[in-house]
Design an enzyme around this catalytic site. Structure first.
Site, PDB file in Angstrom:
ATOM      1  N   HIS A   9       0.816  -1.216   0.000  1.00  0.00           N
ATOM      2  CA  HIS A   9       0.000   0.000   0.000  1.00  0.00           C
ATOM      3  C   HIS A   9       0.857   1.277   0.000  1.00  0.00           C
ATOM      4  O   HIS A   9       2.065   1.241   0.247  1.00  0.00           O
ATOM      5  CB  HIS A   9      -0.900   0.008   1.235  1.00  0.00           C
ATOM      6  CG  HIS A   9      -0.100  -0.117   2.503  1.00  0.00           C
ATOM      7  ND1 HIS A   9       0.581   0.939   3.068  1.00  0.00           N
ATOM      8  CD2 HIS A   9       0.155  -1.195   3.285  1.00  0.00           C
ATOM      9  CE1 HIS A   9       1.215   0.523   4.144  1.00  0.00           C
ATOM     10  NE2 HIS A   9       0.978  -0.764   4.308  1.00  0.00           N
ATOM     11  N   GLU A  82      -2.229  -7.635   6.896  1.00  0.00           N
ATOM     12  CA  GLU A  82      -0.885  -7.709   7.485  1.00  0.00           C
ATOM     13  C   GLU A  82      -0.913  -8.612   8.719  1.00  0.00           C
ATOM     14  O   GLU A  82      -1.989  -8.927   9.254  1.00  0.00           O
ATOM     15  CB  GLU A  82      -0.420  -6.297   7.863  1.00  0.00           C
ATOM     16  CG  GLU A  82       0.983  -6.210   8.459  1.00  0.00           C
ATOM     17  CD  GLU A  82       2.091  -6.672   7.526  1.00  0.00           C
ATOM     18  OE1 GLU A  82       2.111  -7.880   7.207  1.00  0.00           O
ATOM     19  OE2 GLU A  82       2.945  -5.839   7.146  1.00  0.00           O
TER      20      GLU A  82
END
Length: 201
Positions: A9, A82
């Site tokens: 990201h 994550e």
């Protein structure tokens, strides 16, 4: 055979202080939004069949720009998130050293056998992430797919897919820049790394 472009990201508000974001839902910076826009520019001519993202907003915001540019729905899967860094969530290395120095030293020596206190087992994280990639590849067989996710999850999974010990992920893949391109080819259980940490054209 399917190609997957794995992308971390855009930059987040914790980036400057190098805080472990993990499953904390932190926002993109203005620079992170610009990086997402540049990724969308790349995606516009990359021949993508689909765009997928982690459930965390920093990944969804990044991937959403590319999906919108292509007029594609954004696929979202929790397995692409994550790792949960447990007691390390939101902390810098210096702050961790002040709270659990011994555990931090063990983590530095072997981040898989001695993951951060209260955190997710990296072996299980790599399994869930790789399983999701396999399903995405099967759903878009022969195509090219953008997957926006997170640095530790991506690096662990790369090691798993190419048969390297997971504990080596920080040495073999020491960093992953925001919105850099890492492309792999999946052919059933076999994987090849075509590009790592590549700059956007």
């Amino acid at each position: 055979m399917t190609r997957l472009v794995l992308v971390r990201h855009g930059e987040t508000v914790w980036h400057a202080e190098n805080r472990y974001a993990g499953v904390s839902d932190v926002d993109l910076t203005e620079r992170g939004r610009q990086q997402a826009e540049r990724l969308a520019d790349w995606a516009g001519s990359a021949g993508l069949a689909a765009v997928w993202s982690s459930t965390l907003s920093r990944a969804r915001l990044t991937a959403g720009r590319s999906a919108a540019r292509l007029g594609l729905p954004l696929g979202v899967d929790e397995r692409l998130r994550e790792l949960d860094f447990g007691q390390g969530e939101g902390l810098t290395r210096q702050e961790m050293a002040g709270r659990f120095a011994e555990a931090l030293e063990a983590f530095k020596a072997d981040p898989v056998a001695h993951h951060l206190p209260g955190g997710e087992d990296p072996v299980m994280a790599a399994e869930r992430f790789a399983g999701c990639l396999a399903e995405i590849a099967a759903a878009h067989e022969g195509g090219r797919v953008l997957v926006v996710a997170h640095t530790t999850a991506i690096r662990l999974t790369l090691c798993r897919l190419i048969g390297l010990p997971l504990r080596e992920y920080r040495r073999v893949f020491p960093s992953l820049r925001n919105c850099a391109l890492t492309e792999i080819e999946l052919d059933g259980p076999r994987a090849a790394v075509l590009e790592y940490n590549g700059a956007l054209a």
